[in-house]
Design a protein around this motif. Sequence first.
Motif, PDB file in Angstrom:
ATOM      1  N   VAL A 316       1.087  -1.397  -0.007  1.00  0.00           N
ATOM      2  CA  VAL A 316      -0.070   0.050  -0.042  1.00  0.00           C
ATOM      3  C   VAL A 316       0.968   1.304   0.133  1.00  0.00           C
ATOM      4  O   VAL A 316       0.614   2.201  -0.927  1.00  0.00           O
ATOM      5  CB  VAL A 316      -1.046   0.059   1.331  1.00  0.00           C
ATOM      6  N   ALA A 317       1.743   1.188   1.000  1.00  0.00           N
ATOM      7  CA  ALA A 317       2.928   2.108   0.817  1.00  0.00           C
ATOM      8  C   ALA A 317       3.361   2.430  -0.366  1.00  0.00           C
ATOM      9  O   ALA A 317       3.688   3.862  -1.131  1.00  0.00           O
ATOM     10  CB  ALA A 317       3.834   2.107   1.867  1.00  0.00           C
ATOM     11  N   ALA A 318       3.867   1.599  -1.157  1.00  0.00           N
ATOM     12  CA  ALA A 318       4.584   1.651  -2.549  1.00  0.00           C
ATOM     13  C   ALA A 318       3.445   2.222  -3.493  1.00  0.00           C
ATOM     14  O   ALA A 318       3.860   3.070  -4.203  1.00  0.00           O
ATOM     15  CB  ALA A 318       5.196   0.369  -3.031  1.00  0.00           C
ATOM     16  N   LEU A 319       2.415   1.642  -3.524  1.00  0.00           N
ATOM     17  CA  LEU A 319       1.232   1.991  -4.429  1.00  0.00           C
ATOM     18  C   LEU A 319       0.879   3.482  -4.117  1.00  0.00           C
ATOM     19  O   LEU A 319       0.714   4.272  -5.185  1.00  0.00           O
ATOM     20  CB  LEU A 319       0.025   1.251  -4.458  1.00  0.00           C
ATOM     21  N   GLN A 320       0.905   3.935  -2.968  1.00  0.00           N
ATOM     22  CA  GLN A 320       0.596   5.322  -2.709  1.00  0.00           C
ATOM     23  C   GLN A 320       1.778   6.204  -3.042  1.00  0.00           C
ATOM     24  O   GLN A 320       1.414   7.422  -3.616  1.00  0.00           O
ATOM     25  CB  GLN A 320       0.282   5.482  -1.039  1.00  0.00           C
ATOM     26  N   ALA A 321       2.926   6.025  -3.007  1.00  0.00           N
ATOM     27  CA  ALA A 321       4.093   6.639  -3.382  1.00  0.00           C
ATOM     28  C   ALA A 321       4.208   7.027  -5.043  1.00  0.00           C
ATOM     29  O   ALA A 321       4.340   7.983  -5.449  1.00  0.00           O
ATOM     30  CB  ALA A 321       5.494   5.904  -3.045  1.00  0.00           C
ATOM     31  N   ALA A 322       3.525   5.511  -5.674  1.00  0.00           N
ATOM     32  CA  ALA A 322       3.482   5.871  -7.209  1.00  0.00           C
ATOM     33  C   ALA A 322       2.424   6.661  -7.480  1.00  0.00           C
ATOM     34  O   ALA A 322       2.740   7.593  -8.452  1.00  0.00           O
ATOM     35  CB  ALA A 322       3.070   4.407  -7.818  1.00  0.00           C
ATOM     36  N   ASP A 323       1.240   6.891  -6.688  1.00  0.00           N
ATOM     37  CA  ASP A 323       0.219   8.000  -7.122  1.00  0.00           C
ATOM     38  C   ASP A 323       0.398   9.048  -7.003  1.00  0.00           C
ATOM     39  O   ASP A 323       0.626  10.124  -7.429  1.00  0.00           O
ATOM     40  CB  ASP A 323      -0.980   7.378  -6.336  1.00  0.00           C
ATOM     41  N   GLU A 324       1.655   9.411  -5.679  1.00  0.00           N
ATOM     42  CA  GLU A 324       1.905  10.765  -5.592  1.00  0.00           C
ATOM     43  C   GLU A 324       2.818  11.082  -6.741  1.00  0.00           C
ATOM     44  O   GLU A 324       3.155  12.305  -6.987  1.00  0.00           O
ATOM     45  CB  GLU A 324       2.427  10.698  -3.867  1.00  0.00           C
ATOM     46  N   TYR A 325       3.949  10.335  -7.023  1.00  0.00           N
ATOM     47  CA  TYR A 325       5.087  10.636  -7.905  1.00  0.00           C
ATOM     48  C   TYR A 325       4.088  10.714  -9.393  1.00  0.00           C
ATOM     49  O   TYR A 325       4.605  11.765 -10.217  1.00  0.00           O
ATOM     50  CB  TYR A 325       6.031   9.626  -8.077  1.00  0.00           C
ATOM     51  N   LEU A 326       3.064  10.180  -9.572  1.00  0.00           N
ATOM     52  CA  LEU A 326       2.076  10.430 -10.550  1.00  0.00           C
ATOM     53  C   LEU A 326       1.893  11.600 -10.845  1.00  0.00           C
ATOM     54  O   LEU A 326       1.909  12.384 -11.848  1.00  0.00           O
ATOM     55  CB  LEU A 326       1.012   9.208 -10.961  1.00  0.00           C
ATOM     56  N   LYS A 327       1.434  11.944  -9.672  1.00  0.00           N
ATOM     57  CA  LYS A 327       0.398  13.711  -9.722  1.00  0.00           C
ATOM     58  C   LYS A 327       1.801  14.567  -9.990  1.00  0.00           C
ATOM     59  O   LYS A 327       1.734  15.634 -10.368  1.00  0.00           O
ATOM     60  CB  LYS A 327       0.008  13.808  -8.228  1.00  0.00           C
ATOM     61  N   GLU A 328       3.171  14.189  -8.997  1.00  0.00           N
ATOM     62  CA  GLU A 328       4.018  15.096  -9.325  1.00  0.00           C
ATOM     63  C   GLU A 328       4.373  15.447 -10.665  1.00  0.00           C
ATOM     64  O   GLU A 328       4.861  16.146 -11.248  1.00  0.00           O
ATOM     65  CB  GLU A 328       5.138  14.640  -8.153  1.00  0.00           C
ATOM     66  N   SER A 329       4.542  14.101 -11.476  1.00  0.00           N
ATOM     67  CA  SER A 329       5.366  14.154 -12.644  1.00  0.00           C
ATOM     68  C   SER A 329       4.416  15.019 -13.720  1.00  0.00           C
ATOM     69  O   SER A 329       4.849  15.582 -14.543  1.00  0.00           O
ATOM     70  CB  SER A 329       5.208  12.635 -13.190  1.00  0.00           C
ATOM     71  N   LYS A 330       3.198  15.068 -13.410  1.00  0.00           N
ATOM     72  CA  LYS A 330       2.103  16.027 -14.146  1.00  0.00           C
ATOM     73  C   LYS A 330       2.513  17.269 -13.951  1.00  0.00           C
ATOM     74  O   LYS A 330       2.589  18.295 -15.148  1.00  0.00           O
ATOM     75  CB  LYS A 330       0.543  15.562 -13.979  1.00  0.00           C
ATOM     76  N   LYS A 331       2.649  17.745 -12.567  1.00  0.00           N
ATOM     77  CA  LYS A 331       3.181  19.224 -12.571  1.00  0.00           C
ATOM     78  C   LYS A 331       4.603  19.315 -13.162  1.00  0.00           C
ATOM     79  O   LYS A 331       4.710  20.396 -13.756  1.00  0.00           O
ATOM     80  CB  LYS A 331       3.217  19.433 -11.145  1.00  0.00           C
ATOM     81  N   ALA A 332       5.548  18.303 -13.289  1.00  0.00           N
ATOM     82  CA  ALA A 332       6.987  18.680 -13.829  1.00  0.00           C
ATOM     83  C   ALA A 332       6.847  18.754 -15.355  1.00  0.00           C
ATOM     84  O   ALA A 332       7.457  19.418 -15.784  1.00  0.00           O
ATOM     85  CB  ALA A 332       7.618  17.341 -13.158  1.00  0.00           C
ATOM     86  N   CYS A 333       5.743  17.799 -15.775  1.00  0.00           N
ATOM     87  CA  CYS A 333       5.601  17.839 -17.407  1.00  0.00           C
ATOM     88  C   CYS A 333       5.184  19.252 -17.574  1.00  0.00           C
ATOM     89  O   CYS A 333       5.675  19.852 -18.650  1.00  0.00           O
ATOM     90  CB  CYS A 333       4.586  16.859 -17.547  1.00  0.00           C
ATOM     91  N   GLU A 334       4.245  19.880 -17.009  1.00  0.00           N
ATOM     92  CA  GLU A 334       3.563  21.277 -17.264  1.00  0.00           C
ATOM     93  C   GLU A 334       4.687  22.082 -17.156  1.00  0.00           C
ATOM     94  O   GLU A 334       4.797  23.073 -18.140  1.00  0.00           O
ATOM     95  CB  GLU A 334       2.750  21.581 -16.097  1.00  0.00           C
ATOM     96  N   ALA A 335       5.718  21.941 -16.218  1.00  0.00           N
ATOM     97  CA  ALA A 335       6.797  23.029 -15.827  1.00  0.00           C
ATOM     98  C   ALA A 335       7.611  22.847 -17.248  1.00  0.00           C
ATOM     99  O   ALA A 335       8.263  23.833 -17.805  1.00  0.00           O
ATOM    100  CB  ALA A 335       7.410  22.811 -14.691  1.00  0.00           C
ATOM    101  N   PHE A 336       7.945  21.782 -17.713  1.00  0.00           N
ATOM    102  CA  PHE A 336       8.694  21.569 -18.939  1.00  0.00           C
ATOM    103  C   PHE A 336       8.171  22.296 -19.975  1.00  0.00           C
ATOM    104  O   PHE A 336       8.996  22.941 -20.680  1.00  0.00           O
ATOM    105  CB  PHE A 336       8.976  19.960 -19.217  1.00  0.00           C
ATOM    106  N   ASN A 337       6.994  22.002 -20.355  1.00  0.00           N
ATOM    107  CA  ASN A 337       6.278  22.501 -21.568  1.00  0.00           C
ATOM    108  C   ASN A 337       6.358  23.870 -21.642  1.00  0.00           C
ATOM    109  O   ASN A 337       6.112  24.706 -22.545  1.00  0.00           O
ATOM    110  CB  ASN A 337       4.743  21.756 -21.505  1.00  0.00           C
ATOM    111  N   ALA A 338       6.039  24.334 -20.084  1.00  0.00           N
ATOM    112  CA  ALA A 338       5.879  25.878 -20.149  1.00  0.00           C
ATOM    113  C   ALA A 338       7.461  26.754 -20.313  1.00  0.00           C
ATOM    114  O   ALA A 338       7.294  27.902 -20.438  1.00  0.00           O
ATOM    115  CB  ALA A 338       5.181  26.367 -18.644  1.00  0.00           C
TER     116      ALA A 338
END
Length: 417
Positions: A316-338
Amino acid sequence: MGCFVSTPQDTGGNRRRPGNIGEVSVFVPGLRIPKPVDLSLALGDQLSKTLVERLSALRTRIVVMAGQEAPTITRTRRKTATQHGGSTLADLLQALEDYLPVLLGLVKDGSTLQHKVQFIWVNQEDDAEETAMFSAWYEILSVLHLMATLSLSQANLLLLPRTSLDGYSPKVSEESRRSSVDIFLKAAGYLDCAVRNVLPQLPAEQRRNLPVDLAEGVLRALCLQALGQAVDIQLGLAIDSTKATLAVKRRLACEMVKYWQQAQDNIMNLPLSNGWGEKHRLFVKWKYIEAKASAYYYHGLILDEGNTEKSHGMAVAALQAADEYLKESKKACEAFNAAIPLSRNPPLWGTMKYLAEKIPKDTSSKVRINRDLYSYEKIMETAPTLPDFALALKPDEYQLPHVDASWDDETYRQGTA
């Protein structure tokens, strides 16, 4: 001898930095373009007229082709066929491969000819518009960098989803994905050769004066980026395969994390300022976070196969980390494109299309099930450590070509002059 870095106005105002580079599946560094040099003036009294003319013709061909194609190579193009047939990128790569064996004659056996010509290249990743050095090794380094850049451009074009004939969502064919892996390994081979065999030939002072896009850290980061993206493609192919086990997918995802972590380690402390360099840094950061989301997801699924309360809590802890990193990656992607030059994502496909759907769904499901079975305190608040796998993918073993045979008589001629 030595080096000078010109001011921006020295370029005559002919270059335009792209404000928008379109769709990006693969980060391609700012293109470096060679400027014309008068080889006959520098080498006319050292070499035969025939050899000087050949060297000049080969280099001029690159100058003209790169100058004409720079705007279209930098910006995303889905169609690359030229009016003469074949790929523009492939044609320019071939021109560089034809030039290199003849160019290497200038450094043969430590010849003093390597210091006779002031080679000039314009780059888009450094604040200074152009860098000039009396060094044939600088020219060789620049050629290898351009070969790697063109290869990454080829990979980017292959990995842009195309609308399928059956009307389904845009996708990248398996053939294109497999071809891109070969191209990534080839690009990594050029960069690895540049770091191992060419950079050490430059004196310390010249290495310090290299433009930032030829800094060792940037070259290493680009090499690791190519390997990381190749593993990403392999993971996507494994996801599509009914034969690939969870263990195989986890291993690929964990290896991908290590490649991107090493790429980030190489680039994070370099003075990249704004523009292309900063965009490169943001791309590496985004892909590193994205890779961690993949790795924690597959690690969590394997941990969940255990039968103990502890393994389920770690899952559960690993999957929750995966979910948090997925959300964080979307923000990082937006920063890259901007970041300038602006870019945009192609339609989601491959590994991240699959994981963007699976990670939130599976995380929510596993958390609910395990919280029903165990008390909240039994579920780890921090993610378990990812397993450490040896990196399997290596760059192609590219070697500098042999000096062109046209230099054989020249060596004798100089020796008897």
